[in-house]
Design a protein around this motif. Structure first.
Motif, PDB file in Angstrom:
ATOM      1  N   VAL A 139       0.831  -1.203   0.000  1.00 58.24           N
ATOM      2  CA  VAL A 139       0.000   0.000   0.000  1.00 58.24           C
ATOM      3  C   VAL A 139       0.863   1.251   0.000  1.00 58.24           C
ATOM      4  N   ALA A 140       1.945   1.230   0.723  1.00 63.06           N
ATOM      5  CA  ALA A 140       2.824   2.397   0.801  1.00 63.06           C
ATOM      6  C   ALA A 140       3.425   2.723  -0.557  1.00 63.06           C
ATOM      7  N   GLU A 141       3.891   1.695  -1.270  1.00 62.98           N
ATOM      8  CA  GLU A 141       4.469   1.920  -2.594  1.00 62.98           C
ATOM      9  C   GLU A 141       3.426   2.475  -3.557  1.00 62.98           C
ATOM     10  N   LEU A 142       2.218   1.935  -3.493  1.00 65.08           N
ATOM     11  CA  LEU A 142       1.158   2.412  -4.387  1.00 65.08           C
ATOM     12  C   LEU A 142       0.772   3.848  -4.076  1.00 65.08           C
ATOM     13  N   ASN A 143       0.644   4.208  -2.818  1.00 69.98           N
ATOM     14  CA  ASN A 143       0.242   5.570  -2.462  1.00 69.98           C
ATOM     15  C   ASN A 143       1.313   6.603  -2.829  1.00 69.98           C
ATOM     16  N   ARG A 144       2.599   6.204  -2.807  1.00 74.14           N
ATOM     17  CA  ARG A 144       3.642   7.131  -3.251  1.00 74.14           C
ATOM     18  C   ARG A 144       3.540   7.427  -4.743  1.00 74.14           C
ATOM     19  N   LEU A 145       2.939   6.503  -5.507  1.00 79.07           N
ATOM     20  CA  LEU A 145       2.815   6.674  -6.955  1.00 79.07           C
ATOM     21  C   LEU A 145       1.500   7.340  -7.362  1.00 79.07           C
ATOM     22  N   LEU A 146       0.399   6.916  -6.784  1.00 77.82           N
ATOM     23  CA  LEU A 146      -0.918   7.382  -7.238  1.00 77.82           C
ATOM     24  C   LEU A 146      -1.070   8.887  -7.031  1.00 77.82           C
ATOM     25  N   GLY A 147      -1.553   9.574  -8.063  1.00 81.07           N
ATOM     26  CA  GLY A 147      -1.713  11.019  -7.990  1.00 81.07           C
ATOM     27  C   GLY A 147      -2.746  11.433  -6.969  1.00 81.07           C
ATOM     28  N   CYS A 148      -3.812  10.662  -6.825  1.00 78.70           N
ATOM     29  CA  CYS A 148      -4.876  11.020  -5.900  1.00 78.70           C
ATOM     30  C   CYS A 148      -4.445  10.899  -4.455  1.00 78.70           C
ATOM     31  N   ALA A 149      -3.312  10.203  -4.186  1.00 77.48           N
ATOM     32  CA  ALA A 149      -2.836  10.009  -2.813  1.00 77.48           C
ATOM     33  C   ALA A 149      -1.743  11.002  -2.443  1.00 77.48           C
ATOM     34  N   GLN A 150      -1.331  11.870  -3.358  1.00 77.09           N
ATOM     35  CA  GLN A 150      -0.241  12.799  -3.089  1.00 77.09           C
ATOM     36  C   GLN A 150      -0.798  14.156  -2.664  1.00 77.09           C
ATOM     37  N   ASP A 151      -0.019  14.854  -1.848  1.00 75.68           N
ATOM     38  CA  ASP A 151      -0.405  16.192  -1.422  1.00 75.68           C
ATOM     39  C   ASP A 151      -0.283  17.197  -2.570  1.00 75.68           C
ATOM     40  N   ASP A 152       0.739  17.006  -3.412  1.00 75.89           N
ATOM     41  CA  ASP A 152       0.936  17.909  -4.561  1.00 75.89           C
ATOM     42  C   ASP A 152       1.025  17.063  -5.830  1.00 75.89           C
ATOM     43  N   PRO A 153      -0.107  16.584  -6.330  1.00 78.07           N
ATOM     44  CA  PRO A 153      -0.071  15.682  -7.494  1.00 78.07           C
ATOM     45  C   PRO A 153       0.352  16.427  -8.763  1.00 78.07           C
ATOM     46  N   VAL A 192      -3.069   7.511 -12.292  1.00 77.13           N
ATOM     47  CA  VAL A 192      -1.905   7.908 -13.093  1.00 77.13           C
ATOM     48  C   VAL A 192      -2.464   8.747 -14.242  1.00 77.13           C
ATOM     49  N   GLY A 193      -2.743  10.002 -13.966  1.00 76.83           N
ATOM     50  CA  GLY A 193      -3.377  10.853 -14.961  1.00 76.83           C
ATOM     51  C   GLY A 193      -3.042  12.307 -14.770  1.00 76.83           C
ATOM     52  N   VAL A 194      -3.898  13.193 -15.274  1.00 79.84           N
ATOM     53  CA  VAL A 194      -3.640  14.629 -15.253  1.00 79.84           C
ATOM     54  C   VAL A 194      -4.653  15.371 -14.393  1.00 79.84           C
ATOM     55  N   GLY A 195      -5.422  14.655 -13.572  1.00 75.51           N
ATOM     56  CA  GLY A 195      -6.335  15.297 -12.650  1.00 75.51           C
ATOM     57  C   GLY A 195      -7.733  15.493 -13.177  1.00 75.51           C
ATOM     58  N   ILE A 196      -7.977  15.219 -14.430  1.00 75.34           N
ATOM     59  CA  ILE A 196      -9.292  15.377 -15.025  1.00 75.34           C
ATOM     60  C   ILE A 196      -9.438  14.306 -16.102  1.00 75.34           C
ATOM     61  N   PRO A 197     -10.603  13.712 -16.254  1.00 73.88           N
ATOM     62  CA  PRO A 197     -10.755  12.677 -17.293  1.00 73.88           C
ATOM     63  C   PRO A 197     -10.392  13.197 -18.680  1.00 73.88           C
ATOM     64  N   LEU A 198      -9.673  12.377 -19.444  1.00 71.28           N
ATOM     65  CA  LEU A 198      -9.231  12.797 -20.763  1.00 71.28           C
ATOM     66  C   LEU A 198     -10.405  13.118 -21.689  1.00 71.28           C
ATOM     67  N   VAL A 199     -11.540  12.471 -21.488  1.00 69.61           N
ATOM     68  CA  VAL A 199     -12.679  12.716 -22.357  1.00 69.61           C
ATOM     69  C   VAL A 199     -13.139  14.163 -22.258  1.00 69.61           C
ATOM     70  N   VAL A 200     -12.945  14.791 -21.095  1.00 66.10           N
ATOM     71  CA  VAL A 200     -13.322  16.196 -20.945  1.00 66.10           C
ATOM     72  C   VAL A 200     -12.387  17.093 -21.742  1.00 66.10           C
ATOM     73  N   ILE A 201     -11.093  16.803 -21.684  1.00 66.27           N
ATOM     74  CA  ILE A 201     -10.111  17.632 -22.376  1.00 66.27           C
ATOM     75  C   ILE A 201     -10.201  17.462 -23.893  1.00 66.27           C
ATOM     76  N   VAL A 202     -10.332  16.223 -24.343  1.00 69.13           N
ATOM     77  CA  VAL A 202     -10.211  15.912 -25.763  1.00 69.13           C
ATOM     78  C   VAL A 202     -11.555  15.929 -26.485  1.00 69.13           C
ATOM     79  N   SER A 203     -12.592  15.393 -25.848  1.00 66.76           N
ATOM     80  CA  SER A 203     -13.840  15.130 -26.568  1.00 66.76           C
ATOM     81  C   SER A 203     -14.976  16.093 -26.247  1.00 66.76           C
ATOM     82  N   ALA A 204     -14.783  17.025 -25.332  1.00 68.15           N
ATOM     83  CA  ALA A 204     -15.895  17.883 -24.921  1.00 68.15           C
ATOM     84  C   ALA A 204     -16.427  18.715 -26.081  1.00 68.15           C
TER      85      ALA A 204
END
Length: 823
Positions: A325-339, A429-441
Motif C-alpha cells: 500500500v505504501a508503494e502504491l500511495n507514493r505513486l498514485l496522484g490522488c494520494a499525493q499532497d501535490d499531485p 496515473v493521470g492529469v487530474g481530469i478525465p481525458l474525455v473532458v479535455i479531448v472530446s468535450a
C-alpha cells in the motif's frame, strides 16, 4: 457493301466478326442534303387497325428460331402466318420493347423497326432525319436564307463556353467496335496530336487517413511518455513498461472517440464547408468523406482499446496486487499532497476504492480489481459496448437488423462519454481530469447542437409545415413494393433549412419508426417549390413508405438537414461529367435542375460543358426525371452547355420471340442508321455548330457501335400499369401543380437516343478531355464501389497514354474523380 445477317456488322460476303454469311446492302450514294432529307420525318405511314398475332403462333415460331437464332427463318415463318402485316409487326415489337422496359413507343420510334421486321428496305430512323433537318435549317438561317430565331440563338456569340464539337476526328472510323466495359479499355479514337492529360490522384482520403493515424499515435505516445517519465517516474518500476502502452491506448481512445462525434456533427461540417475556399480540396475531402472517417475511427477505437486493456491487464493489475500500500500511495496522484496534475479537479466523491488506498480496500485479486473498482467496472462496460457496436455495425448484420444497429448507436451516444468520464475520474496515473473532458468535450458539444436542431425540426414541423404533397410510386418487377421506387414531393421547413444543389437530408417516419432516420439525396433544385426525394424499396422502412402511399395514406415525415455532400462542389466546375447509376442519379437531378435555372436566367455560372449520364436497368425510371428533361429540351440554348446521356442495361428474357425480334431489329436498324450518320456527319462538322442537339448520337460520333432507340421524353401516361400517383388533399397543394409551357409541350416531339447497353465512360471522358485540353475535368459518380474504382483506374490509364505521347507538357490537365458519400 455487305451486312452480316447475324450480327449486323458491315463488311465482306463472310462476316469477319461471327463467320456468318452476309447479304448485300446498298450504301447511301453521295447525294446532297436536300436529297438525304427527301423522306420527310413527319410523314409516318399510318398504322392499320390493331391486330395481334396468335400467341401460339409466336410460340411455334420461337421453337424453330431459337434452335439457331436465324433471322431469315424468323421472317419467313412470320410472313407465312395469316394476318401478318404492319399492325401485327408493330404489336410484336411493342411486346419485345416491354421486356426492355419500354412500355409505350410512338410510331416515330417504331417505323424503321417495323420495316426491318417486314423485310422491307428500311430508311434511317425518324429521329436522325429530325436532327439532320433541324441543323440544316439552322445552317440556312445562319447564312441568311431563312428567318429562324432558334438558329440565331443557338449560334449567337453571347453563348459562352458551348460544347466543343471539334473533338470528333473528321476521318473517324465509324465501324470500329469499342467495348462498352471500362475494364476492356482501348485507345480513344483521336488523331489530335497535342492532347495532353494527367490524372491527379494524390488520394486525399488516404493521405487524411494515414495522416490522422500518425497524428493520433504521436500525440498519444507523447502523452504516455510524459506521464511515465516526467510526472510519474516510479510507474515503470511498479507496473513495468505495459503502463506506457496502457496510457498510450487511453489517450488514443479519447481522441478517436472525439473523432467519432466530430465526423457525425453534420451541421458543423456543412457550415464549415461553406466557409472553405474553393481551392481547399484537401480540406473539403475530409468533410466529404466524414462517413468513411467515422468508420475508420471506429476501427481504430477497437485497436487502441485493446492496447489499453492489455497494458493494464498484464502490467497495472498485477502491480496493484503485488505491491504494498505504501508503494502504491507514493505513486498514485490522488494520494499525493501535490499531485502532478494539469487541473486539480476534486472528484473524490467518485473514488472507489477510496484514495489513498488502505489494506482493507486494496484489490487483492483480479476479480476484485475488475468488479470492485470504478476503472474495472466501467472498463468492462466500455469493452462490452464496443464489442456489441462492432458486431452490429457489420454490413451483413446492419442490412438485416438496422433497427437494432440504430438503437444501440443511440444508446452508445449518451452512455459512451459518461462511462469514459467515470473511467478516468480516479486520478491514479493521470492529469487530474478525465481525458474525455479535455479531448472530446468540444466535438460532443457540436454533435449535441445538431441533435437539438433535429429535435426542433421534428416537433415544430412534422405533420404541419412539412407534409407530402404528392407521391409517385413505380411498382417493382413483381408488381409489389419490393424493388419499387417512390418519389416524394415534400413542402420544405419554413426555417432551420438552408438548401443548395447536391445536398442530402434525413427522413423520419414517426408513425412507423420514430427513432429511425434515413439519408436521402434531394433531387429537386434550389429554386423548386418542393423538396423531392427518390426512395428505393430495398428494406422494411422504404417498402412501408411505398405501401402507405399506395393505400392513399401519405405518411407524416420529419426532415433533418440539409447537409453537404461531394456533389455540391460541382456547381463551381467548368467541365464536369456526372454519372448516376440507378437511384444514384438523385444528386445529379438536383444539380441539373439548378443548372437549368441558373443558365436560363441571369445568374452567373462558370460552367462550360456538363455531361449527365443516367444508367438504369429499367427505362421507366426516366419518368422521375421527365420534368427536368422536358425543361432541358424546351430551352434550346442550354443544349450548347448541357448534354444528357440515357442508358439502359436491361436484358431480354431468354427464348422470348418478341424480345429477340425487337433486339434484332434494333441491331440491324443501327447498321442502317450508322451508315446514314456517317454520310451526313462530315458535312455537319464543317458547319461548326455550337449545339449538336438532343437527338445527336454521341456514342457513334466518338467511334462506338452501341444500339440506340430514339424515344420522346417519357410521360407517366406511357406507364399507367406501373405508376401510381397519390396527391395530398391538404390546403395549398394546388400551388405546386406544375403547368407545362408551350415550349415544354413542343419539346415532347423531340426524340432522344436511349443507349442499349453499358456506357463506355473511358471513350467519352477521353473525348471530352481532348476537346478541353486547357481545363481540368471533374467526374462525379454516385454508384457502387466497382464503378468508382473502374473510373479512377480508367482515367489514370487515359492520362498515362496521353502523357506518353506528350512527355514534355508542363501544365497537365487534371482528371478528378469525386464519388458520393453521405450518411
Amino acid at each position: 457493301m455487305y451486312t452480316c445477317i447475324s450480327c449486323g456488322a458491315p463488311g465482306h460476303p463472310h462476316c469477319e466478326s461471327c463467320g456468318q454469311r452476309s447479304t448485300a446492302l446498298s450504301p447511301p450514294a453521295p447525294v446532297s442534303f436536300p436529297q438525304l432529307l427527301s423522306a420527310a420525318p413527319n410523314k409516318i405511314p399510318s398504322v392499320e387497325a390493331k391486330k395481334e398475332l396468335d400467341p401460339k403462333d409466336l410460340q411455334e415460331i420461337g421453337d424453330v428460331v431459337f434452335q439457331d437464332h436465324k433471322w431469315e427463318e424468323a421472317l419467313q415463318l412470320l410472313k407465312a402466318r395469316e394476318g401478318w402485316g404492319r399492325s401485327a409487326a408493330k404489336e410484336v415489337l411493342l411486346q419485345g420493347a416491354k421486356s426492355l422496359g419500354f412500355w409505350h413507343l410512338p410510331d416515330e420510334s417504331l417505323r424503321s423497326l417495323v420495316d426491318q421486321l417486314l423485310g422491307d428496305k428500311p430508311g434511317p430512323s425518324y429521329a436522325l432525319q429530325q436532327w439532320a433537318a433541324e441543323w440544316t435549317d439552322t445552317t440556312m438561317a445562319r447564312d441568311g436564307k431563312s428567318d429562324n430565331s432558334l438558329a440565331a440563338r443557338l449560334n449567337s456569340k453571347d453563348i459562352a463556353g458551348s460544347v466543343e464539337t471539334h473533338r470528333f476526328a473528321p476521318d473517324i472510323d465509324m465501324d470500329v467496335d469499342m467495348s462498352s466495359s471500362p475494364r476492356n479499355f482501348q485507345k480513344p479514337h483521336s488523331i489530335v496530336p497535342d492532347w495532353r492529360g494527367h490524372f491527379v490522384s494524390p488520394n486525399y482520403f488516404r493521405c487524411w487517413n494515414i495522416g490522422i493515424h500518425f497524428v493520433v499515435f504521436g500525440l498519444s505516445a507523447a502523452y504516455a511518455s510524459d506521464l511515465v517519465i516526467d510526472k510519474y517516474p516510479d510507474a515503470v518500476k511498479l507496473f513495468s513498461w505495459p503502463i506506457w502502452f496502457a496510457r498510450l491506448g487511453g489517450m488514443a481512445t479519447s481522441i478517436w472517440s472525439a473523432l467519432l462525434f466530430l465526423t457525425m456533427s453534420r451541421a458543423m461540417l456543412s457550415s464549415t464547408s461553406r466557409c472553405l475556399p474553393k481551392w481547399a480540396s484537401f480540406l473539403i475531402t475530409f468533410l466529404d468523406s466524414h462517413k468513411d472517417f467515422h468508420i475508420e475511427a471506429g476501427k481504430a477505437l477497437c485497436l487502441y482499446s485493446s492496447i489499453h486493456v492489455t497494458g493494464h491487464t498484464i502490467g497495472t493489475v498485477p502491480g496493484v496486487m503485488q505491491k504494498s500500500v505504501a508503494e502504491l500511495n507514493r505513486l498514485l496522484g490522488c494520494a499525493q499532497d501535490d499531485p502532478p496534475w494539469l487541473v486539480d479537479l476534486d472528484l473524490s466523491q467518485l473514488y472507489w476504492p477510496m484514495c489513498p488506498l488502505t489494506e482493507e480496500n486494496k484489490p487483492k485479486t483480479f476479480t476484485e480489481a475488475l468488479f470492485l473498482t470504478v476503472p474495472g467496472v466501467t472498463g468492462a462496460m466500455l469493452t462490452g459496448m464496443l464489442a456489441l457496436i462492432a458486431f452490429t455495425s457489420r454490413q451483413s448484420f446492419r442490412s438485416k437488423h438496422f433497427e437494432c444497429f440504430w438503437n444501440l448507436h443511440n444508446v452508445a451516444i449518451f452512455t459512451w462519454p459518461i462511462l469514459l468520464f467515470f473511467h478516468g475520474s480516479q486520478g491514479w496515473v493521470g492529469v487530474g481530469i478525465p481525458l474525455v473532458v479535455i479531448v472530446s468535450a468540444l466535438p460532443i458539444a457540436t454533435y449535441a447542437i445538431g441533435r437539438i436542431a433535429r429535435l426542433l425540426r421534428y416537433y415544430l414541423f412534422v405533420g404541419k409545415a412539412v407534409r407530402i404533397l404528392r407521391a409517385t410510386v413505380r411498382l417493382g418487377r413483381k408488381g409489389d413494393v419490393n424493388g419499387s421506387l417512390t418519389q416524394l414531393e415534400v413542402t420544405p421547413p419554413p426555417y432551420l433549412w438552408s438548401f443548395h444543389a447536391g445536398m442530402y437530408a434525413f427522413i423520419c417516419m414517426p408513425d412507423y419508426a420514430p427513432l429511425q432516420w434515413h439519408p436521402f439525396t434531394i433531387t429537386s433544385g434550389k429554386d423548386d417549390a418542393t423538396v423531392n426525394f427518390l426512395v428505393a424499396g430495398v428494406g422494411d422502412w422504404s417498402n412501408e413508405v411505398a405501401r402507405r402511399c399506395l393505400k392513399g395514406e401519405l405518411p407524416r415525415l420529419a426532415l433533418d438537414g440539409p447537409f453537404v455532400s461531394p456533389t455540391q462542389s460541382a456547381m463551381d466546375k467548368e467541365v464536369l461529367v456526372a454519372i448516376g447509376a440507378g437511384v444514384g442519379v438523385t444528386p445529379f437531378l438536383s444539380l441539373l435542375s439548378t443548372f437549368l435555372v441558373q443558365l436560363s436566367g441571369t445568374d452567373a455560372s462558370s460552367l462550360l460543358e456538363a455531361h449527365f449520364y443516367w444508367v438504369t436497368r429499367d427505362p421507366s425510371e426516366f419518368i422521375f426525371g421527365a420534368p427536368l428533361l422536358r425543361n432541358w429540351l424546351s430551352h434550346r440554348p442550354l443544349h450548347a452547355k448541357i448534354v444528357v446521356h440515357l442508358y439502359t442495361t436491361a436484358r431480354c428474357p431468354e427464348k422470348d420471340l418478341p424480345s429477340f425480334l425487337f433486339k434484332e431489329c434494333l441491331k440491324r436498324q443501327g447498321a442502317v442508321d450508322r451508315q446514314y450518320f456517317k454520310a451526313v456527319f462530315p458535312e455537319w462538322q464543317q458547319q461548326n455548330l455550337q449545339a449538336p442537339g438532343p437527338q445527336f448520337p454521341w456514342c457513334w460520333a466518338e467511334g462506338g457501335q452501341e444500339e440506340l432507340l430514339w424515344v420522346p421524353c417519357p410521360s407517366r401516361d406511357d406507364f399507367t400499369e406501373k405508376f401510381w400517383l397519390v396527391s395530398s388533399s391538404s390546403p395549398g397543394s394546388e400551388l405546386y401543380t406544375s403547368q407545362q409551357s408551350d415550349a415544354e409541350k413542343a419539346s415532347e416531339k423531340i426524340m432522344m437516343p436511349v443507349n442499349i447497353g453499358r456506357p463506355n465512360f473511358l471513350r467519352d471522358i477521353a473525348a471530352i478531355g481532348r476537346a478541353r485540353p486547357d481545363k481540368s475535368l471533374h467526374v462525379y459518380v454516385c454508384g457502387n464501389d466497382g464503378l468508382v474504382h473502374d473510373l479512377q483506374s480508367g482515367c489514370q490509364r487515359i492520362a498515362k497514354e496521353a502523357l506518353e505521347r506528350n512527355p514534355d507538357q508542363k501544365n497537365l490537365q487534371q482528371y478528378l474523380v469525386h464519388f458520393e458519400r453521405f450518411g
